[in-house]
Design a protein around this motif. Structure first.
Motif, PDB file in Angstrom:
ATOM      1  N   LEU A   1       0.866  -1.183   0.000  1.00 26.36           N
ATOM      2  CA  LEU A   1       0.000   0.000   0.000  1.00 26.36           C
ATOM      3  C   LEU A   1       0.900   1.230   0.000  1.00 26.36           C
ATOM      4  O   LEU A   1       1.760   1.369   0.874  1.00 26.36           O
ATOM      5  CB  LEU A   1      -0.883   0.026   1.259  1.00 26.36           C
ATOM      6  CG  LEU A   1      -2.209  -0.740   1.237  1.00 26.36           C
ATOM      7  CD1 LEU A   1      -1.983  -2.217   0.955  1.00 26.36           C
ATOM      8  CD2 LEU A   1      -2.941  -0.575   2.565  1.00 26.36           C
ATOM      9  N   PHE A   2       0.686   2.090  -0.967  1.00 23.95           N
ATOM     10  CA  PHE A   2       1.488   3.298  -1.101  1.00 23.95           C
ATOM     11  C   PHE A   2       0.645   4.451  -0.562  1.00 23.95           C
ATOM     12  O   PHE A   2      -0.374   4.813  -1.154  1.00 23.95           O
ATOM     13  CB  PHE A   2       1.831   3.495  -2.580  1.00 23.95           C
ATOM     14  CG  PHE A   2       2.867   4.546  -2.845  1.00 23.95           C
ATOM     15  CD1 PHE A   2       4.039   4.618  -2.100  1.00 23.95           C
ATOM     16  CD2 PHE A   2       2.693   5.464  -3.873  1.00 23.95           C
ATOM     17  CE1 PHE A   2       5.004   5.578  -2.366  1.00 23.95           C
ATOM     18  CE2 PHE A   2       3.654   6.427  -4.152  1.00 23.95           C
ATOM     19  CZ  PHE A   2       4.805   6.487  -3.401  1.00 23.95           C
ATOM     20  N   ILE A   3       1.063   4.987   0.577  1.00 18.75           N
ATOM     21  CA  ILE A   3       0.248   5.986   1.275  1.00 18.75           C
ATOM     22  C   ILE A   3       0.753   7.390   0.976  1.00 18.75           C
ATOM     23  O   ILE A   3       1.919   7.706   1.255  1.00 18.75           O
ATOM     24  CB  ILE A   3       0.280   5.703   2.786  1.00 18.75           C
ATOM     25  CG1 ILE A   3      -0.429   4.364   3.040  1.00 18.75           C
ATOM     26  CG2 ILE A   3      -0.376   6.821   3.575  1.00 18.75           C
ATOM     27  CD1 ILE A   3      -0.157   3.780   4.388  1.00 18.75           C
TER      28      ILE A   3
ATOM     29  N   VAL B   1       8.782   1.026   3.716  1.00 14.60           N
ATOM     30  CA  VAL B   1       9.691   2.030   3.166  1.00 14.60           C
ATOM     31  C   VAL B   1       9.055   3.370   3.511  1.00 14.60           C
ATOM     32  O   VAL B   1       8.000   3.719   2.992  1.00 14.60           O
ATOM     33  CB  VAL B   1       9.833   1.893   1.634  1.00 14.60           C
ATOM     34  CG1 VAL B   1      10.870   2.878   1.119  1.00 14.60           C
ATOM     35  CG2 VAL B   1      10.185   0.469   1.243  1.00 14.60           C
ATOM     36  N   TYR B   2       9.649   4.081   4.460  1.00 15.12           N
ATOM     37  CA  TYR B   2       9.050   5.350   4.874  1.00 15.12           C
ATOM     38  C   TYR B   2       9.872   6.516   4.338  1.00 15.12           C
ATOM     39  O   TYR B   2      11.093   6.444   4.240  1.00 15.12           O
ATOM     40  CB  TYR B   2       8.925   5.441   6.403  1.00 15.12           C
ATOM     41  CG  TYR B   2      10.232   5.258   7.145  1.00 15.12           C
ATOM     42  CD1 TYR B   2      10.610   4.009   7.612  1.00 15.12           C
ATOM     43  CD2 TYR B   2      11.092   6.332   7.372  1.00 15.12           C
ATOM     44  CE1 TYR B   2      11.809   3.831   8.281  1.00 15.12           C
ATOM     45  CE2 TYR B   2      12.290   6.171   8.040  1.00 15.12           C
ATOM     46  CZ  TYR B   2      12.641   4.915   8.494  1.00 15.12           C
ATOM     47  OH  TYR B   2      13.843   4.751   9.144  1.00 15.12           O
TER      48      TYR B   2
ATOM     49  N   ASP C   1       3.383  10.073   7.232  1.00 14.01           N
ATOM     50  CA  ASP C   1       2.647   8.871   6.839  1.00 14.01           C
ATOM     51  C   ASP C   1       3.036   8.395   5.445  1.00 14.01           C
ATOM     52  O   ASP C   1       2.731   7.264   5.072  1.00 14.01           O
ATOM     53  CB  ASP C   1       1.141   9.151   6.901  1.00 14.01           C
ATOM     54  CG  ASP C   1       0.700   9.407   8.326  1.00 14.01           C
ATOM     55  OD1 ASP C   1       1.189   8.700   9.226  1.00 14.01           O
ATOM     56  OD2 ASP C   1      -0.092  10.333   8.554  1.00 14.01           O
ATOM     57  N   PHE C   2       3.687   9.247   4.679  1.00 13.88           N
ATOM     58  CA  PHE C   2       4.094   8.908   3.313  1.00 13.88           C
ATOM     59  C   PHE C   2       5.008   7.680   3.367  1.00 13.88           C
ATOM     60  O   PHE C   2       6.122   7.736   3.885  1.00 13.88           O
ATOM     61  CB  PHE C   2       4.833  10.110   2.710  1.00 13.88           C
ATOM     62  CG  PHE C   2       5.292   9.927   1.289  1.00 13.88           C
ATOM     63  CD1 PHE C   2       4.655   9.037   0.432  1.00 13.88           C
ATOM     64  CD2 PHE C   2       6.352  10.674   0.796  1.00 13.88           C
ATOM     65  CE1 PHE C   2       5.065   8.886  -0.888  1.00 13.88           C
ATOM     66  CE2 PHE C   2       6.783  10.541  -0.515  1.00 13.88           C
ATOM     67  CZ  PHE C   2       6.137   9.643  -1.348  1.00 13.88           C
ATOM     68  N   SER C   3       4.517   6.565   2.835  1.00 11.37           N
ATOM     69  CA  SER C   3       5.297   5.331   2.911  1.00 11.37           C
ATOM     70  C   SER C   3       4.705   4.270   1.991  1.00 11.37           C
ATOM     71  O   SER C   3       3.568   4.389   1.530  1.00 11.37           O
ATOM     72  CB  SER C   3       5.295   4.790   4.344  1.00 11.37           C
ATOM     73  OG  SER C   3       3.963   4.618   4.796  1.00 11.37           O
ATOM     74  N   LEU C   4       5.491   3.244   1.758  1.00  8.22           N
ATOM     75  CA  LEU C   4       4.986   2.044   1.094  1.00  8.22           C
ATOM     76  C   LEU C   4       5.075   0.928   2.125  1.00  8.22           C
ATOM     77  O   LEU C   4       6.156   0.636   2.640  1.00  8.22           O
ATOM     78  CB  LEU C   4       5.856   1.716  -0.133  1.00  8.22           C
ATOM     79  CG  LEU C   4       5.499   0.426  -0.885  1.00  8.22           C
ATOM     80  CD1 LEU C   4       4.083   0.467  -1.442  1.00  8.22           C
ATOM     81  CD2 LEU C   4       6.486   0.200  -2.036  1.00  8.22           C
ATOM     82  N   ILE C   5       3.918   0.362   2.472  1.00  7.99           N
ATOM     83  CA  ILE C   5       3.926  -0.702   3.481  1.00  7.99           C
ATOM     84  C   ILE C   5       3.513  -2.017   2.837  1.00  7.99           C
ATOM     85  O   ILE C   5       2.709  -2.032   1.904  1.00  7.99           O
ATOM     86  CB  ILE C   5       2.992  -0.369   4.680  1.00  7.99           C
ATOM     87  CG1 ILE C   5       1.549  -0.142   4.218  1.00  7.99           C
ATOM     88  CG2 ILE C   5       3.482   0.851   5.437  1.00  7.99           C
ATOM     89  CD1 ILE C   5       0.554   0.035   5.359  1.00  7.99           C
TER      90      ILE C   5
END
Ligand code: UDP
Ligand code: MG
Length: 314
Positions: free
Chosen positions: A92-94, A120-121, A158-162
């Protein structure tokens, strides 16, 4: 129909000005990206045309999945709603809906995910915001780092790929006062930072009110640190120690020297100081009681009013 590999999740609150730019950039990204991508947009009870524009996009482009909340729930809960609805099987890319977090970084984030990282934050190298806000953020992140029992990386939002499994844990975490970047750190696995320059918002004004910003900061401190309670205990202990020492000084003075009445100002000062400390301590306990109170209600985190599910993927 297949499951998308990646879901791009973006909460929107009164973003009609930036919305066309967002869709344009997301479409360009999806057209050029070899990954299968769905977009999950959450309308956080917008009062402008955002919901209408979202509906139009969702109905004309099957890659879009739109969730409409019953009212304004705040960024963290809107994001939680998006995470709960996203179906990306790999990650999920936030991102924020105002394009402060460039979506074009997805391939680079994805590469790091594929190298075995679960989170990946993004770490902000530079902020293009006003001086007061920058200083506030700078101090807050450092304060939180110094008192938190979870290693929350500096200058990351919060920008991240989880990964899928991190998203699944987040969905299972029932906490009502949510500080997602802290919860993300708490989950663990392998996490890595990615430095980037945070852009200015593409259009419009910030949708975070000062009150919301403070609430977020409070949530960070009270949910990820024992410092406030420890601070009370330690202040109390120090005050008792000082008063004991002072007591002996007074007794010795009375026994061996001529006692004189003195220290009225000091007395007043101490009374006022400790009235303040006691009120502060009560307030700190109140914060915890309030959190227990709200959590104990067990209300759902968010209420979905309507949903337009994407038709490209299952
Ligand atoms: N947002 C939201 N609900 C709110 C406030 C903000 O969904 O109550 C969204 C907003 O539309 C944006 C993101 O959260 O996509 C970040 O908000 P904003 O850009 O206003 O915050 P800032 O970048 O100024 O901290
Ligand atoms: Mg913003």
């Amino acid at each position: 129909m297949e499951t998308p590999q990646i879901s791009i999740v973006a909460p929107l609150y009164n973003e009609s000005e930036s919305f066309p730019h967002l869709v344009e950039r997301l479409n360009a990204l999806m057209d050029s990206c070899p990954l299968s991508v769905e977009v999950v947009l959450i309308d956080d009870g917008s009062r402008d045309n955002t919901a209408l524009m979202m509906r139009q996009v969702a109905l004309s482009d099957p890659r879009y999945h739109c969730v409409f909340l019953s009212r304004n729930h705040g960024h963290q809960l809107a994001l939680s709603a998006g995470i709960a609805r996203a179906r990306g099987s790999e990650g999920l890319f936030i991102i924020d809906g105002d394009l402060q977090d460039p979506p074009e970084l997805l391939p680079e984030f994805y590469k790091l995910l594929k190298e075995g990282n679960d989170v990946v934050y993004a770490v902000r190298r530079k902020r293009k915001e006003n001086m007061a806000k920058r200083t506030g953020y700078y101090l807050f992140y450092r304060l939180l780092k110094s008192i938190s029992y979870v290693e929350i990386p500096l200058d990351s939002g919060d920008f991240s790929l989880i990964s899928r499994r991190v998203a699944d844990v987040l969905i299972k975490m029932p906490e009502e006062s949510r500080y997602l970047r802290g919860m993300r750190s708490w989950i663990g696995f392998k996490q890595v930072g990615f430095e980037y320059e945070r852009d200015e918002r593409v259009a419009g004004e910030s949708k975070y009110s000062l009150k919301q910003l403070f609430r977020l900061a409070y949530n960070g401190i009270f949910n990820f640190s024992e410092f406030p309670i420890k601070f009370m205990t330690n202040t109390g202990a120090i005050a008792i120690a000082i008063s004991l020492v002072y007591f002996f000084v007074v007794v010795i003075k009375k026994l061996f020297f001529n006692p004189v009445i003195e220290g009225f100002t000091a007395l007043l000062f101490v009374v006022i100081l400790f009235s303040g400390v006691q009120l502060l301590a009560l307030g700190i306990i109140g914060e915890y009681v309030l959190r227990i109170f709200f959590q104990s209600k067990g209300r759902p985190l968010f209420i979905v009013k309507e949903e337009i599910v994407n038709r490209e993927y299952v």
